[in-house]
Scaffold this motif. Sequence first.
Motif, PDB file in Angstrom:
ATOM      1  N   ASN B  10      10.862   1.031   1.305  1.00 10.29           N
ATOM      2  CA  ASN B  10      10.805   2.311   2.028  1.00 10.29           C
ATOM      3  C   ASN B  10       9.335   2.558   2.549  1.00 10.29           C
ATOM      4  O   ASN B  10       8.974   3.763   2.678  1.00 10.29           O
ATOM      5  CB  ASN B  10      11.571   3.697   1.500  1.00 10.29           C
ATOM      6  CG  ASN B  10      12.796   3.486   1.436  1.00 10.29           C
ATOM      7  OD1 ASN B  10      13.757   2.507   1.785  1.00 10.29           O
ATOM      8  ND2 ASN B  10      13.387   4.153   0.247  1.00 10.29           N
ATOM      9  N   GLY B  11       8.681   1.388   2.526  1.00  8.21           N
ATOM     10  CA  GLY B  11       7.109   1.569   3.070  1.00  8.21           C
ATOM     11  C   GLY B  11       6.459   1.709   2.157  1.00  8.21           C
ATOM     12  O   GLY B  11       4.990   1.828   2.297  1.00  8.21           O
ATOM     13  N   ARG B  12       6.587   1.890   0.936  1.00 10.44           N
ATOM     14  CA  ARG B  12       5.848   2.030  -0.433  1.00 10.44           C
ATOM     15  C   ARG B  12       5.801   0.991  -1.431  1.00 10.44           C
ATOM     16  O   ARG B  12       7.038   0.487  -1.464  1.00 10.44           O
ATOM     17  CB  ARG B  12       6.194   3.551  -1.055  1.00 10.44           C
ATOM     18  CG  ARG B  12       5.738   4.704  -0.583  1.00 10.44           C
ATOM     19  CD  ARG B  12       5.976   6.067  -1.168  1.00 10.44           C
ATOM     20  NE  ARG B  12       5.337   6.080  -2.796  1.00 10.44           N
ATOM     21  CZ  ARG B  12       5.780   6.627  -3.538  1.00 10.44           C
ATOM     22  NH1 ARG B  12       6.591   7.572  -3.429  1.00 10.44           N
ATOM     23  NH2 ARG B  12       5.079   6.442  -4.947  1.00 10.44           N
ATOM     24  N   SER B  13       4.758   0.754  -1.860  1.00 13.79           N
ATOM     25  CA  SER B  13       4.663  -0.390  -2.797  1.00 13.79           C
ATOM     26  C   SER B  13       5.070   0.052  -4.252  1.00 13.79           C
ATOM     27  O   SER B  13       4.111   1.116  -4.596  1.00 13.79           O
ATOM     28  CB  SER B  13       3.485  -1.188  -2.805  1.00 13.79           C
ATOM     29  OG  SER B  13       3.200  -2.275  -3.750  1.00 13.79           O
ATOM     30  N   ARG B  72      10.428  -6.703   2.428  1.00 12.94           N
ATOM     31  CA  ARG B  72      10.444  -4.919   2.748  1.00 12.94           C
ATOM     32  C   ARG B  72      11.720  -4.874   2.616  1.00 12.94           C
ATOM     33  O   ARG B  72      12.986  -5.013   3.286  1.00 12.94           O
ATOM     34  CB  ARG B  72      10.004  -5.002   4.226  1.00 12.94           C
ATOM     35  CG  ARG B  72       8.670  -5.139   4.474  1.00 12.94           C
ATOM     36  CD  ARG B  72       8.110  -4.881   5.841  1.00 12.94           C
ATOM     37  NE  ARG B  72       9.193  -5.959   6.666  1.00 12.94           N
ATOM     38  CZ  ARG B  72      10.148  -5.532   7.696  1.00 12.94           C
ATOM     39  NH1 ARG B  72      10.545  -4.442   7.945  1.00 12.94           N
ATOM     40  NH2 ARG B  72      10.562  -6.740   8.346  1.00 12.94           N
ATOM     41  N   ILE B  73      12.180  -3.665   1.566  1.00 13.40           N
ATOM     42  CA  ILE B  73      13.464  -3.236   1.258  1.00 13.40           C
ATOM     43  C   ILE B  73      13.392  -1.788   1.831  1.00 13.40           C
ATOM     44  O   ILE B  73      12.580  -1.034   1.708  1.00 13.40           O
ATOM     45  CB  ILE B  73      13.676  -3.097  -0.369  1.00 13.40           C
ATOM     46  CG1 ILE B  73      13.494  -4.611  -1.033  1.00 13.40           C
ATOM     47  CG2 ILE B  73      14.833  -2.473  -0.746  1.00 13.40           C
ATOM     48  CD1 ILE B  73      13.143  -4.412  -2.289  1.00 13.40           C
ATOM     49  N   GLY B  78      15.192   5.845   2.769  1.00 16.27           N
ATOM     50  CA  GLY B  78      14.041   5.454   3.708  1.00 16.27           C
ATOM     51  C   GLY B  78      14.426   5.408   5.007  1.00 16.27           C
ATOM     52  O   GLY B  78      13.741   5.149   5.814  1.00 16.27           O
ATOM     53  N   LEU B  79      15.714   5.752   5.599  1.00 15.70           N
ATOM     54  CA  LEU B  79      16.107   5.716   6.807  1.00 15.70           C
ATOM     55  C   LEU B  79      15.890   6.938   7.724  1.00 15.70           C
ATOM     56  O   LEU B  79      15.401   6.774   8.892  1.00 15.70           O
ATOM     57  CB  LEU B  79      17.884   5.758   6.755  1.00 15.70           C
ATOM     58  CG  LEU B  79      18.342   4.576   7.861  1.00 15.70           C
ATOM     59  CD1 LEU B  79      17.593   3.259   7.894  1.00 15.70           C
ATOM     60  CD2 LEU B  79      19.622   4.517   7.477  1.00 15.70           C
TER      61      LEU B  79
END
Lengths: 286, 163
Positions: B10-13, B72-73, B78-79
């Motif tokens: 969701n854009g975060r590592s 990228r998951i 994350g939607l």
Amino acid sequence: MIPTSFDYVRAGSVREALGLLALGDGTKVIAGGHSLLPMMRFRLVQAPKLVDISRLEELRGVQEYKKGLRIGATTTYAELARHPLVRERCPVIAEVAADIADIQVRNRGTIGGSLAHADPASDMPAVMMALDAEFQLRSKKGGRRTARAREFFKGAFVTDMTEEELFTDILVPGMGRNAAVYVSFDSAASGYALAGVCASIGRKRATISDISVAVTGVAEVVFLAGALERMKDTKCDAAVLAAAAKEAVAGLEIAGDVHAPSSYRRHIAEVAIIRAVERAYQRAGA
Amino acid sequence: MERPVTLNINGRSHTVQVEPRALLVHVLRDTLNLTGTHVGCDTSQCGACTVLVDGQAVKSCTTLAVQAEGTRITTIEGLARGDTLHPLQMAFWEKHGLQCGFCTPGMILTAVDFLAQNPDPTDDEIRHAIEGNLCRCTGYQNIVAAIKSAAATLRAGNAGAAA
């Protein structure tokens, strides 16, 4: 359940993968993992190490090969289903790929993985046999080797491959005058074929000049139905076809199970043979 | 043997210690507490564990976490964009596309991938698209209606963006 413990290596090259397989320590290859991981989760398979080949670009994709196709082993069903070259040159492969399992499985499942896994109810082995495809295999000691699909499948989950070999490519010959159709009856629960038939037929006007029919899901291993060769030089006469279809499955030992008794499987196998041949005949004349 | 694996979710590592045998769904739920991804059948059938990996719907119960490194998951968490629900989330709400909600995250993420491939599907195509997602409450009728409604919203949005 979760699998037993294993080591994992993401191969950086085919050479590295072959080197690991050559150690002969039971290392297994993983790409999409949609055959291997479920079996490892049930602990039907245990491996000390998995070598992941899914990111090796040289094993992926579709190219022209003579008048046919070269398909990389790790090409997914989703990629095959929408690939313009596959749809143009050999539509039956795209059609079968589009109908396997569901979106999620097609996104991960690879054609080479499925063929090497050799589930006796999977669809693609029948297609490869009917089209007389060849499989390219590589090993560190043996180098490259080509195996004919028609001689590759030896039994349920058993193939001509050794543990040191890596399945790299599929070579599909040009269709020439032939057209192919796949027909299957699937188990409602698993989606796997109770009976699946691929027929490849060439015509000269109304007369069948070439015919190959392969049957999956019914017997212990996918097989080429020789009885259908008597359709050659006929005009796809319904009575001859019905008799040939009956003969194709007559001597087979067919196991019944909770999904379908033996007699029903034999019956739908005949029906699938008849429909696949009739539709391939129509398509070849179109 | 555990090893560090970096996952972009969701854009975060996130860097987590996992065994190679750890399934992506378990790392999402148990290590990262992203419990919107569900475990239904545990045998690659039901689709409740579906997430997007590089935009493609994937069953996270049949994916090793180590295999997902570098991808990228996207999970259901994350939607939405802040407080604005994704058009598929809105449509499932408005069309009553859920009852107990257990299958909903997987249904929605499968539909995200499907509508990216086929923006204007027929009912029949929608039914085929959710073949890998089982719902035991709704009888699917309202799920199909929700996906169809979201498709129209997404098309209108894309047309607006292009104009």
